[in-house]
Motif scaffolding. Sequence first.
Motif, PDB file in Angstrom:
ATOM      1  N   ILE A   1       0.839  -1.206   0.000  1.00  0.00           N
ATOM      2  CA  ILE A   1       0.000   0.000   0.000  1.00  0.00           C
ATOM      3  C   ILE A   1       0.869   1.248   0.000  1.00  0.00           C
ATOM      4  CG2 ILE A   1      -1.627   1.354   1.394  1.00  0.00           C
ATOM      5  CD1 ILE A   1      -2.859  -1.370   2.223  1.00  0.00           C
ATOM      6  N   LEU A   2       1.920   1.249   0.802  1.00  0.00           N
ATOM      7  CA  LEU A   2       2.837   2.381   0.860  1.00  0.00           C
ATOM      8  C   LEU A   2       3.514   2.596  -0.492  1.00  0.00           C
ATOM      9  CD1 LEU A   2       3.983   4.528   2.728  1.00  0.00           C
ATOM     10  CD2 LEU A   2       5.811   2.925   3.313  1.00  0.00           C
ATOM     11  N   GLN A   3       3.903   1.519  -1.146  1.00  0.00           N
ATOM     12  CA  GLN A   3       4.544   1.613  -2.455  1.00  0.00           C
ATOM     13  C   GLN A   3       3.577   2.183  -3.494  1.00  0.00           C
ATOM     14  OE1 GLN A   3       5.954  -2.089  -4.049  1.00  0.00           O
ATOM     15  NE2 GLN A   3       7.364  -1.078  -5.445  1.00  0.00           N
ATOM     16  N   ILE A   4       2.334   1.771  -3.459  1.00  0.00           N
ATOM     17  CA  ILE A   4       1.324   2.298  -4.382  1.00  0.00           C
ATOM     18  C   ILE A   4       1.122   3.786  -4.138  1.00  0.00           C
ATOM     19  CG2 ILE A   4      -1.139   2.253  -4.962  1.00  0.00           C
ATOM     20  CD1 ILE A   4      -0.984  -0.821  -4.491  1.00  0.00           C
ATOM     21  N   LYS A   5       1.067   4.201  -2.865  1.00  0.00           N
ATOM     22  CA  LYS A   5       0.891   5.615  -2.524  1.00  0.00           C
ATOM     23  C   LYS A   5       2.048   6.442  -3.074  1.00  0.00           C
ATOM     24  CE  LYS A   5      -0.118   8.544   1.491  1.00  0.00           C
ATOM     25  NZ  LYS A   5       0.444   9.744   1.031  1.00  0.00           N
ATOM     26  N   VAL A   6       3.256   5.947  -2.919  1.00  0.00           N
ATOM     27  CA  VAL A   6       4.428   6.657  -3.439  1.00  0.00           C
ATOM     28  C   VAL A   6       4.363   6.746  -4.962  1.00  0.00           C
ATOM     29  CG1 VAL A   6       6.946   6.513  -3.721  1.00  0.00           C
ATOM     30  CG2 VAL A   6       5.918   6.130  -1.481  1.00  0.00           C
ATOM     31  N   MET A   7       3.969   5.672  -5.624  1.00  0.00           N
ATOM     32  CA  MET A   7       3.869   5.679  -7.085  1.00  0.00           C
ATOM     33  C   MET A   7       2.811   6.672  -7.564  1.00  0.00           C
ATOM     34  SD  MET A   7       4.380   1.594  -7.826  1.00  0.00           S
ATOM     35  CE  MET A   7       3.665   1.682  -9.441  1.00  0.00           C
ATOM     36  N   VAL A   8       1.689   6.749  -6.861  1.00  0.00           N
ATOM     37  CA  VAL A   8       0.632   7.703  -7.225  1.00  0.00           C
ATOM     38  C   VAL A   8       1.149   9.127  -7.066  1.00  0.00           C
ATOM     39  CG1 VAL A   8      -1.610   8.631  -6.517  1.00  0.00           C
ATOM     40  CG2 VAL A   8      -1.308   6.167  -6.780  1.00  0.00           C
TER      41      VAL A   8
ATOM     42  N   ILE B   1       4.246  10.176  -7.240  1.00  0.00           N
ATOM     43  CA  ILE B   1       5.205  10.440  -8.310  1.00  0.00           C
ATOM     44  C   ILE B   1       4.464  10.719  -9.612  1.00  0.00           C
ATOM     45  CG2 ILE B   1       6.979   9.377  -9.778  1.00  0.00           C
ATOM     46  CD1 ILE B   1       7.983   7.955  -7.209  1.00  0.00           C
ATOM     47  N   PHE B   2       3.432   9.931  -9.921  1.00  0.00           N
ATOM     48  CA  PHE B   2       2.630  10.136 -11.132  1.00  0.00           C
ATOM     49  C   PHE B   2       1.979  11.515 -11.115  1.00  0.00           C
ATOM     50  CE2 PHE B   2      -1.506   9.983 -13.247  1.00  0.00           C
ATOM     51  CZ  PHE B   2      -1.101   9.684 -14.541  1.00  0.00           C
ATOM     52  N   ILE B   3       1.390  11.893  -9.985  1.00  0.00           N
ATOM     53  CA  ILE B   3       0.730  13.201  -9.868  1.00  0.00           C
ATOM     54  C   ILE B   3       1.758  14.319 -10.023  1.00  0.00           C
ATOM     55  CG2 ILE B   3      -0.463  14.736  -8.236  1.00  0.00           C
ATOM     56  CD1 ILE B   3      -2.358  12.686  -9.358  1.00  0.00           C
ATOM     57  N   ASP B   4       2.925  14.159  -9.427  1.00  0.00           N
ATOM     58  CA  ASP B   4       3.981  15.161  -9.545  1.00  0.00           C
ATOM     59  C   ASP B   4       4.427  15.333 -10.998  1.00  0.00           C
ATOM     60  OD1 ASP B   4       4.868  16.865  -7.627  1.00  0.00           O
ATOM     61  OD2 ASP B   4       6.633  15.695  -7.084  1.00  0.00           O
ATOM     62  N   ILE B   5       4.639  14.227 -11.692  1.00  0.00           N
ATOM     63  CA  ILE B   5       5.031  14.287 -13.103  1.00  0.00           C
ATOM     64  C   ILE B   5       3.926  14.944 -13.931  1.00  0.00           C
ATOM     65  CG2 ILE B   5       5.490  12.882 -15.158  1.00  0.00           C
ATOM     66  CD1 ILE B   5       6.957  10.910 -13.232  1.00  0.00           C
ATOM     67  N   ALA B   6       2.680  14.599 -13.645  1.00  0.00           N
ATOM     68  CA  ALA B   6       1.548  15.210 -14.356  1.00  0.00           C
ATOM     69  C   ALA B   6       1.531  16.720 -14.122  1.00  0.00           C
ATOM     70  CB  ALA B   6       0.234  14.576 -13.914  1.00  0.00           C
ATOM     71  N   GLY B   7       1.802  17.153 -12.899  1.00  0.00           N
ATOM     72  CA  GLY B   7       1.849  18.582 -12.598  1.00  0.00           C
ATOM     73  C   GLY B   7       2.910  19.305 -13.412  1.00  0.00           C
ATOM     74  N   TRP B   8       4.080  18.709 -13.500  1.00  0.00           N
ATOM     75  CA  TRP B   8       5.149  19.303 -14.311  1.00  0.00           C
ATOM     76  C   TRP B   8       4.761  19.350 -15.781  1.00  0.00           C
ATOM     77  CZ3 TRP B   8       8.979  22.269 -12.978  1.00  0.00           C
ATOM     78  CH2 TRP B   8       9.461  22.213 -11.671  1.00  0.00           C
ATOM     79  N   ILE B   9       4.140  18.298 -16.266  1.00  0.00           N
ATOM     80  CA  ILE B   9       3.708  18.274 -17.673  1.00  0.00           C
ATOM     81  C   ILE B   9       2.672  19.372 -17.925  1.00  0.00           C
ATOM     82  CG2 ILE B   9       2.420  16.926 -19.382  1.00  0.00           C
ATOM     83  CD1 ILE B   9       3.899  14.436 -18.243  1.00  0.00           C
TER      84      ILE B   9
ATOM     85  N   ALA C   1      -6.653  21.277 -17.297  1.00  0.00           N
ATOM     86  CA  ALA C   1      -7.228  20.042 -16.762  1.00  0.00           C
ATOM     87  C   ALA C   1      -6.207  19.282 -15.913  1.00  0.00           C
ATOM     88  CB  ALA C   1      -7.728  19.157 -17.904  1.00  0.00           C
ATOM     89  N   VAL C   2      -4.991  19.165 -16.431  1.00  0.00           N
ATOM     90  CA  VAL C   2      -3.951  18.435 -15.698  1.00  0.00           C
ATOM     91  C   VAL C   2      -3.606  19.154 -14.396  1.00  0.00           C
ATOM     92  CG1 VAL C   2      -1.528  17.702 -15.784  1.00  0.00           C
ATOM     93  CG2 VAL C   2      -3.006  17.323 -17.753  1.00  0.00           C
ATOM     94  N   LEU C   3      -3.458  20.464 -14.457  1.00  0.00           N
ATOM     95  CA  LEU C   3      -3.117  21.206 -13.248  1.00  0.00           C
ATOM     96  C   LEU C   3      -4.283  21.283 -12.266  1.00  0.00           C
ATOM     97  CD1 LEU C   3      -0.782  23.981 -14.653  1.00  0.00           C
ATOM     98  CD2 LEU C   3      -0.181  22.065 -13.164  1.00  0.00           C
ATOM     99  N   THR C   4      -5.509  21.188 -12.747  1.00  0.00           N
ATOM    100  CA  THR C   4      -6.653  21.099 -11.834  1.00  0.00           C
ATOM    101  C   THR C   4      -6.556  19.821 -11.005  1.00  0.00           C
ATOM    102  OG1 THR C   4      -8.097  22.373 -13.296  1.00  0.00           O
ATOM    103  CG2 THR C   4      -9.176  20.961 -11.672  1.00  0.00           C
ATOM    104  N   ILE C   5      -6.283  18.713 -11.652  1.00  0.00           N
ATOM    105  CA  ILE C   5      -6.140  17.436 -10.944  1.00  0.00           C
ATOM    106  C   ILE C   5      -4.971  17.510  -9.969  1.00  0.00           C
ATOM    107  CG2 ILE C   5      -5.563  14.987 -11.250  1.00  0.00           C
ATOM    108  CD1 ILE C   5      -7.109  15.227 -13.981  1.00  0.00           C
ATOM    109  N   TYR C   6      -3.852  18.067 -10.421  1.00  0.00           N
ATOM    110  CA  TYR C   6      -2.655  18.181  -9.585  1.00  0.00           C
ATOM    111  C   TYR C   6      -2.936  18.994  -8.322  1.00  0.00           C
ATOM    112  CZ  TYR C   6       2.027  19.664  -8.164  1.00  0.00           C
ATOM    113  OH  TYR C   6       3.162  19.928  -7.442  1.00  0.00           O
ATOM    114  N   THR C   7      -3.552  20.154  -8.490  1.00  0.00           N
ATOM    115  CA  THR C   7      -3.802  21.015  -7.328  1.00  0.00           C
ATOM    116  C   THR C   7      -4.878  20.439  -6.412  1.00  0.00           C
ATOM    117  OG1 THR C   7      -5.249  22.383  -8.711  1.00  0.00           O
ATOM    118  CG2 THR C   7      -2.993  23.154  -8.407  1.00  0.00           C
ATOM    119  N   MET C   8      -5.849  19.739  -6.977  1.00  0.00           N
ATOM    120  CA  MET C   8      -6.869  19.098  -6.136  1.00  0.00           C
ATOM    121  C   MET C   8      -6.259  17.980  -5.301  1.00  0.00           C
ATOM    122  SD  MET C   8     -10.162  18.967  -8.676  1.00  0.00           S
ATOM    123  CE  MET C   8     -11.207  18.096  -7.522  1.00  0.00           C
TER     124      MET C   8
END
Length: 108
Positions: free
Chosen positions: A19-26, A28-36, A69-76
């Motif tokens: 569960i902790l590994q999945i949380k970290v992966m999520v 990281i994904f959200i962070d990368i999406a924010g940068w994109i 749209a991507v930054l809306t998800i990131y900030t939420m």
Amino acid sequence: MKLGLGTTISQKFISFAAILQIKVMVEIFIDIAGWIGAIIFLIAYYNIVIRKWTTDRPIYHWFNILGGAVLTIYTMYFSAWAAAFIMFVWACIAVIGLIDTKGIKAKR
């Protein structure tokens, strides 16, 4: 050592680690999406500034829709509600601009 319902301590630890590994992966994904999303906004702004694009081109609005749209998800995700609101409204305004752009082309 049994904990109950046939579960051992090592099984509980493994599922907690998963569960902790999945949380970290999520995260990281959200962070990368924010940068994109940020890069997408910057590309749109840069192309307007150098006059490669104009506001009546659909590509400009698509970049703003996607970035918003991507930054809306990131900030939420990080509960930055004021920023999420701005990003959402930005994307909505870009949709209006895209519709208006298509209307202008239809009239020509």
